[in-house]
Design a protein around this motif. Structure first.
Motif, PDB file in Angstrom:
ATOM      1  N   THR A   6       0.826  -1.213   0.000  1.00 24.46           N
ATOM      2  CA  THR A   6       0.000   0.000   0.000  1.00 24.46           C
ATOM      3  C   THR A   6       0.855   1.256   0.000  1.00 24.46           C
ATOM      4  N   LEU A  31      -8.493  -1.078   3.474  1.00 28.29           N
ATOM      5  CA  LEU A  31      -9.143  -2.077   4.323  1.00 28.29           C
ATOM      6  C   LEU A  31      -8.743  -3.478   3.879  1.00 28.29           C
ATOM      7  N   ASP A  58      -0.755  15.428   7.833  1.00 29.54           N
ATOM      8  CA  ASP A  58       0.205  14.316   7.786  1.00 29.54           C
ATOM      9  C   ASP A  58       1.620  14.799   8.045  1.00 29.54           C
ATOM     10  N   GLN A 112      -8.029   7.762   1.203  1.00 26.36           N
ATOM     11  CA  GLN A 112      -8.233   8.069   2.619  1.00 26.36           C
ATOM     12  C   GLN A 112      -7.940   6.883   3.528  1.00 26.36           C
ATOM     13  N   LYS A 113      -8.184   5.670   3.035  1.00 26.37           N
ATOM     14  CA  LYS A 113      -7.959   4.495   3.883  1.00 26.37           C
ATOM     15  C   LYS A 113      -7.873   3.243   3.030  1.00 26.37           C
ATOM     16  N   PRO A 152      -2.871   2.207   6.645  1.00 25.39           N
ATOM     17  CA  PRO A 152      -2.645   3.648   6.432  1.00 25.39           C
ATOM     18  C   PRO A 152      -3.117   4.100   5.053  1.00 25.39           C
ATOM     19  N   PRO A 153      -3.514   5.390   4.932  1.00 18.74           N
ATOM     20  CA  PRO A 153      -3.804   5.954   3.610  1.00 18.74           C
ATOM     21  C   PRO A 153      -2.573   5.850   2.716  1.00 18.74           C
ATOM     22  N   SER A 211      -7.833  -1.970   9.266  1.00 21.60           N
ATOM     23  CA  SER A 211      -7.614  -0.704   8.562  1.00 21.60           C
ATOM     24  C   SER A 211      -6.123  -0.451   8.442  1.00 21.60           C
TER      25      SER A 211
END
Length: 202
Positions: free
Chosen positions: A10, A156, A199, A153-154, A168-169, A166
């Motif tokens: 991610t 999952l 951030d 934003q997120k 991190p963005p 969840s």
């Protein structure tokens, strides 16, 4: 170990333009270039077989050149919806296609764009009811109406029977809708990190 790998994926943000082809049911396919491109795509296993990439990207750019005068604002009704990924050069997606998730292969990949709510959901589904999704917000570039900007934003991760996790963005970027009709959408995408003031102070 796998959770660490997923978090790393991610965060592997690319500054290289990637190319993607999506499909949605219905609608005719006109001309000769798009059917030829789709033929290569269908044999590529969503981009896993890279020997087709040169032909696909060449046709992709030809279609982009032929349609560069089109205005996305006139075709937003076609962009809106849930699109199935047919082919990509994005290394993060190809990672999951190659390795699956805890031994479970990918069953499908979607990009859900909601123009009215200005949201995007990139969703990878795996066998065993497992899912990895990245959700964010979108807006139309006022200077370039074929471009949609996004901010994730997120993320999952769902692996039943464990609780949903969840993550991190994963930054922001844009994608260019090079071509769209009732059945297919061709997009080029640039994903990059650009921390918000919040951030930056964390």
């Amino acid at each position: 170990m796998w959770i660490q790998v997923i978090i790393s994926v991610t965060l592997l943000l690319s500054s290289v333009i990637t190319y993607e082809v999506y499909a949605m049911g219905g609608g005719p396919v006109r001309g000769d270039k798009l059917p030829k491109l789709i033929s290569f795509v269908e044999n590529s296993q969503r981009g896993m077989i890279t020997s087709y990439n040169n032909e696909i990207i060449s046709l992709f750019k030809t279609i982009e050149s032929d349609n560069e005068s089109s205005r996305l604002s006139k075709r937003l009704v076609l962009v809106d919806g849930k699109w199935e990924l047919l082919w990509t050069t994005e290394k993060e997606t190809l990672f999951f296609l190659k390795y699956g998730l805890f031994g479970k292969p990918v069953s499908n990949i979607y990009q859900d764009i909601n123009i009215d709510e200005k949201t995007i959901n990139n969703q990878i589904l795996f066998e065993g009811d497992r899912e990895f999704s990245v959700l964010g917000d979108i807006n139309i570039d006022i200077d370039r109406s074929t471009r949609i900007n996004f901010t994730f934003q997120k993320a999952l991760l769902r692996i039943p029977p464990l609780p949903q996790l969840s993550l991190p963005p994963v930054g922001r970027g844009w994608f260019e809708n090079v071509y769209v009709n009732e059945k297919y959408r061709l997009s080029s995408c640039l994903l990059y990190t650009s921390p918000s003031p919040r951030d930056a102070h964390e």
